[in-house]
Design an enzyme around this catalytic site. Structure first.
Site, PDB file in Angstrom:
ATOM      1  N   THR A  72       0.716  -1.001   0.029  1.00  0.00           N
ATOM      2  CA  THR A  72       0.066  -0.221  -0.470  1.00  0.00           C
ATOM      3  C   THR A  72       0.680   1.053   0.291  1.00  0.00           C
ATOM      4  O   THR A  72       0.730   2.127  -0.950  1.00  0.00           O
ATOM      5  CB  THR A  72      -0.727  -0.324   1.430  1.00  0.00           C
ATOM      6  OG1 THR A  72      -1.746  -1.567   1.087  1.00  0.00           O
ATOM      7  CG2 THR A  72      -1.751   1.484   1.616  1.00  0.00           C
ATOM      8  N   ASN A 152      -5.449  -9.497  -7.347  1.00  0.00           N
ATOM      9  CA  ASN A 152      -5.590 -10.237  -5.860  1.00  0.00           C
ATOM     10  C   ASN A 152      -7.248 -10.870  -5.714  1.00  0.00           C
ATOM     11  O   ASN A 152      -6.901 -11.488  -4.953  1.00  0.00           O
ATOM     12  CB  ASN A 152      -4.983  -9.202  -4.762  1.00  0.00           C
ATOM     13  CG  ASN A 152      -6.581  -7.912  -5.455  1.00  0.00           C
ATOM     14  OD1 ASN A 152      -6.644  -7.339  -6.433  1.00  0.00           O
ATOM     15  ND2 ASN A 152      -7.623  -7.664  -3.419  1.00  0.00           N
ATOM     16  N   GLN A 180       0.511  -9.920  -6.276  1.00  0.00           N
ATOM     17  CA  GLN A 180      -0.196 -11.228  -5.620  1.00  0.00           C
ATOM     18  C   GLN A 180       1.022 -11.850  -6.824  1.00  0.00           C
ATOM     19  O   GLN A 180       1.130 -13.142  -6.872  1.00  0.00           O
ATOM     20  CB  GLN A 180      -1.753 -11.165  -6.752  1.00  0.00           C
ATOM     21  CG  GLN A 180      -2.027 -10.623  -5.637  1.00  0.00           C
ATOM     22  CD  GLN A 180      -2.387 -11.136  -4.514  1.00  0.00           C
ATOM     23  OE1 GLN A 180      -2.134 -12.456  -4.248  1.00  0.00           O
ATOM     24  NE2 GLN A 180      -2.865 -10.229  -3.196  1.00  0.00           N
ATOM     25  N   GLY A 201       6.282  -7.810   0.779  1.00  0.00           N
ATOM     26  CA  GLY A 201       6.865  -9.674   1.589  1.00  0.00           C
ATOM     27  C   GLY A 201       6.153 -10.189   1.956  1.00  0.00           C
ATOM     28  O   GLY A 201       6.199 -11.714   1.858  1.00  0.00           O
ATOM     29  N   THR A 238      13.836   5.257   9.981  1.00  0.00           N
ATOM     30  CA  THR A 238      14.574   4.141   9.867  1.00  0.00           C
ATOM     31  C   THR A 238      14.880   3.350   9.280  1.00  0.00           C
ATOM     32  O   THR A 238      13.236   2.643   9.955  1.00  0.00           O
ATOM     33  CB  THR A 238      15.603   3.877  11.678  1.00  0.00           C
ATOM     34  OG1 THR A 238      16.158   5.456  12.368  1.00  0.00           O
ATOM     35  CG2 THR A 238      16.485   2.648  11.886  1.00  0.00           C
ATOM     36  N   CYS A 326     -21.318  -8.537   3.323  1.00  0.00           N
ATOM     37  CA  CYS A 326     -21.306  -8.229   4.460  1.00  0.00           C
ATOM     38  C   CYS A 326     -19.561  -8.789   5.123  1.00  0.00           C
ATOM     39  O   CYS A 326     -19.903  -7.851   6.436  1.00  0.00           O
ATOM     40  CB  CYS A 326     -21.739 -10.018   4.638  1.00  0.00           C
ATOM     41  SG  CYS A 326     -23.745  -8.898   5.176  1.00  0.00           S
TER      42      CYS A 326
END
Lengths: 398, 229
Positions: A72, A152, A180, A201, A238, A326
């Site tokens: 993302t 996906n 994917q 990953g 970092t 749902c």
């Protein structure tokens, strides 16, 4: 009961080899790669080694790899970063309706706050993007084409190289979300003709919260995160050293084994799909019959609702997911299944099985053993009886 | 006897971590689970079910497979005492929709049946309370249950020539341009649109007709408090 995990598109189990690789970087090589002393240099060398290995896997240069906190973030960096950097040159982006929400919602953000114009291409009944549609959508102000490598939800693999060739011909940047695809497809950026590529990953048996953005030399991106200037100033903060090391190891293993996994899982997947279509009436395969990820089986089962089916399977410790409204945060059914032309009632009854390294033939047999009974029970509860012709007709219009 | 803490320290697991690791693998209450897997008063589509349907005093159906929930109720009513004596149902929907209807069918038939006037007063919250709560984004599933019940009762009123008792669901038009009603806003709130922006995304209400926005905001507040307290 043995747990049967068939939700590998959601995330995968961390591999033992990857876990072992990471351990060293929590409390032995724990320095900050930015520190100017031996402990820091040790960590910096490890990260740079990982970067080089990742670059090699995708036929790129080390400096073209940026480590991020996942798919993302990489997508956000690619889309927002490029739109901001190129705002004097253009503002038009081409994508498709079947993309992951990370792309679609970032595009929506860019339309709203960065004055971008976005073309959302329709996909065919298998969820595939037609390269000639991409070409026709190009305008003088187009700055980016972003099309996913493999879907996906329904597993359809897009014709990457052809789309890439079109992008090259028109001198437009091409980004792909390859999260994917990473375990099963060729990631050679030269062959694919991509300028930017997102990898994650946690889809390849690596750690969650890790990923990369590949961006070809010459591409200017405005960073999302500002601070100490790490990752060539593209991503401050970092470095997540254990995560980076785990990511590199996981991708290496995945790419080495991808052909073996592809063949093994294709057989199991076909057994599952054929078994369901034969033993349960009123079912449809979603996605492309052949141009699809070897681990993805997505079917719509009419007259029942996906969440109920998922929860019944859960009772057998079989873990799957559904495109039903749902279970989604927005209470809308799968935008991908709808984009393939299936009506809402078929989207609510869609169920996704995504196989993985540990899936066995026994697991598939277990699913095929319990599924028909569950469907029968839920159909008994249901007052609905959708005509199959209705679905077939809706699909044929695509 | 060793304490739980001692056991945990022996296992070298921090108490908080242990609690999380051992959290249960089910999303709803045990009551929901029970009614989902063992629905009460289900109408089975066989000869017996067909007979039951023919002899029912009322049938109500709401929803559609396209919206993701559909349910159908059959009632048997004792005219003389104005009570629901029996109820059967079928539901297309998720676990909470199935469990809500099953619970509803129990509530209207237990203790020798429910008076029709009481049944008309049944609220989604009553069903939710009996289920031991539902996740808030699943509230809309139980709304369908009481709607189907009211639709079935109206069907009974129609069949038994008690037209004066039919309750028409009042819907008031809030935005004449988009024909948005207060019911539409109620539905949208139940589906999780809790602010003007989300409501407008769903309903397009007040986008060109800005004068209606205060009324829309008022209704959002009202329904938010009603359902989410």
């Amino acid at each position: 009961m043995k747990e049967i995990y068939l939700d590998n598109a959601a995330t995968t189990k961390l591999r033992e080899e990857v876990k072992q690789e990471m351990l060293n970087y929590f409390d032995v090589v724990y320095g900050n790669p930015g520190s100017f002393h031996g402990k820091g240099l040790e960590a910096k060398n490890a990260v740079e080694d990982a970067r080089e290995r990742v670059a090699k896997l995708i036929n790129a240069k080390s400096r073209e790899i940026t480590f991020t906190a996942g798919g993302t973030e990489s997508i956000n960096l690619a889309l927002k970063g490029l739109a901001k950097a190129m705002k004097d040159k253009g503002n038009h982006i081409i994508t498709s309706r079947a993309e992951h929400h990370a792309v679609l919602n970032t595009c929506e953000y860019l339309e709203k706050y960065e004055c971008c114009e976005v073309t959302y291409l329709e996909v065919d009944k298998y969820g595939m993007v037609n390269p000639s549609d991409v070409e026709s959508a190009i305008k003088p102000n187009t700055i980016l084409i972003t099309i996913m490598y493999a879907n996906n939800e329904i597993g359809t693999i897009n014709p990457m190289a052809e789309i890439g060739t079109i992008a090259r011909k028109h001198n437009i940047y091409f980004h792909t979300d390859a999260c994917q695809a990473a375990g099963y497809c060729d990631l050679d950026t030269e062959k694919l003709n991509v300028d930017m590529m997102t990898l994650n990953g946690s889809k390849v048996y690596g750690p969650k919260g890790t990923g990369i953005l590949y961006a070809k030399t010459g591409i200017q991106l405005v960073p999302l995160v500002h601070g100490g200037g790490q990752e060539r100033n593209l991503r401050s903060g970092t470095e997540n050293v254990p995560g980076i090391m785990g990511f590199a190891k996981a991708l290496e293993l995945a790419q080495t084994e991808r052909e073996y996994e592809f063949n093994k899982l294709t057989k199991l997947r076909d057994k599952l799909v054929n078994g369901i279509l034969e033993s349960v009436s009123k079912t449809f395969l979603n996605g492309h019959p052949t141009q699809r990820l070897p681990n993805n089986a997505n079917v719509s089962i009419l007259d029942i609702e996906g969440e109920a089916l998922t929860l019944y399977l859960n009772e057998y410790d079989i873990y799957t997911s559904t495109g039903s409204a749902c279970t989604s945060q927005t209470l809308d059914p799968s935008h991908v299944v709808l984009a393939t032309g299936l009506p809402y009632e078929a989207a609510h009854g869609s169920i996704r099985f995504t196989l993985g390294k540990e899936t066995t033939e026994d697991d598939i047999e277990k699913v095929l053993e319990v599924l028909p009974g569950i469907v029968k029970t839920l159909r008994q509860i249901s007052p609905v009886n959708v005509a199959v012709e209705h679905i077939v007709e809706a699909r044929s219009k695509k | 006897m060793e304490t739980e803490i001692q056991t945990q320290s022996k296992l070298n697991i921090h108490p908080d971590v242990k609690a999380k690791v051992e959290s249960k693998k089910w999303f709803y209450t045990d009551t929901v689970k029970d009614h989902f897997f063992n629905p009460r008063n289900l109408l089975i589509n066989d000869e017996e079910g067909e007979q039951y349907s023919k002899n029912a005093d009322a049938i109500g159906m709401v929803g559609s497979p396209a919206c993701g929930d559909a349910l159908k109720l059959w009632l048997k009513i004792d005219k003389n005492i104005d009570k629901i004596m029996d109820c059967k149902f079928q539901t297309f929907g998720c676990a909470s929709a199935i469990a809500s209807t099953s619970m509803l069918s129990v509530m209207v038939t237990e203790n020798d049946g429910m008076k029709i006037d009481d049944a008309l007063k049944l609220k989604p919250q009553d069903i939710i309370a009996r289920l031991g709560n539902l996740p808030s984004r699943k509230f809309h599933c139980s709304v369908l249950g009481d709607k189907a019940l009211r639709s079935a009762i109206n069907d009974y009123f129609r069949r038994s020539n008690q037209n004066n008792r039919i309750v028409v669901e009042g819907a008031r038009i809030i935005d004449p341009e988009t024909k948005t009603t207060d019911k539409d806003i109620e539905e949208a709130v139940l589906e999780g649109a809790l602010n003007l922006e989300d409501i407008q995304k769903k309903l397009k209400v007040g986008i060109s007709n800005k004068a209606v926005i205060p009324a829309v905001e008022e209704l959002i507040r009202f329904y938010k408090e009603k359902y989410f307290g």
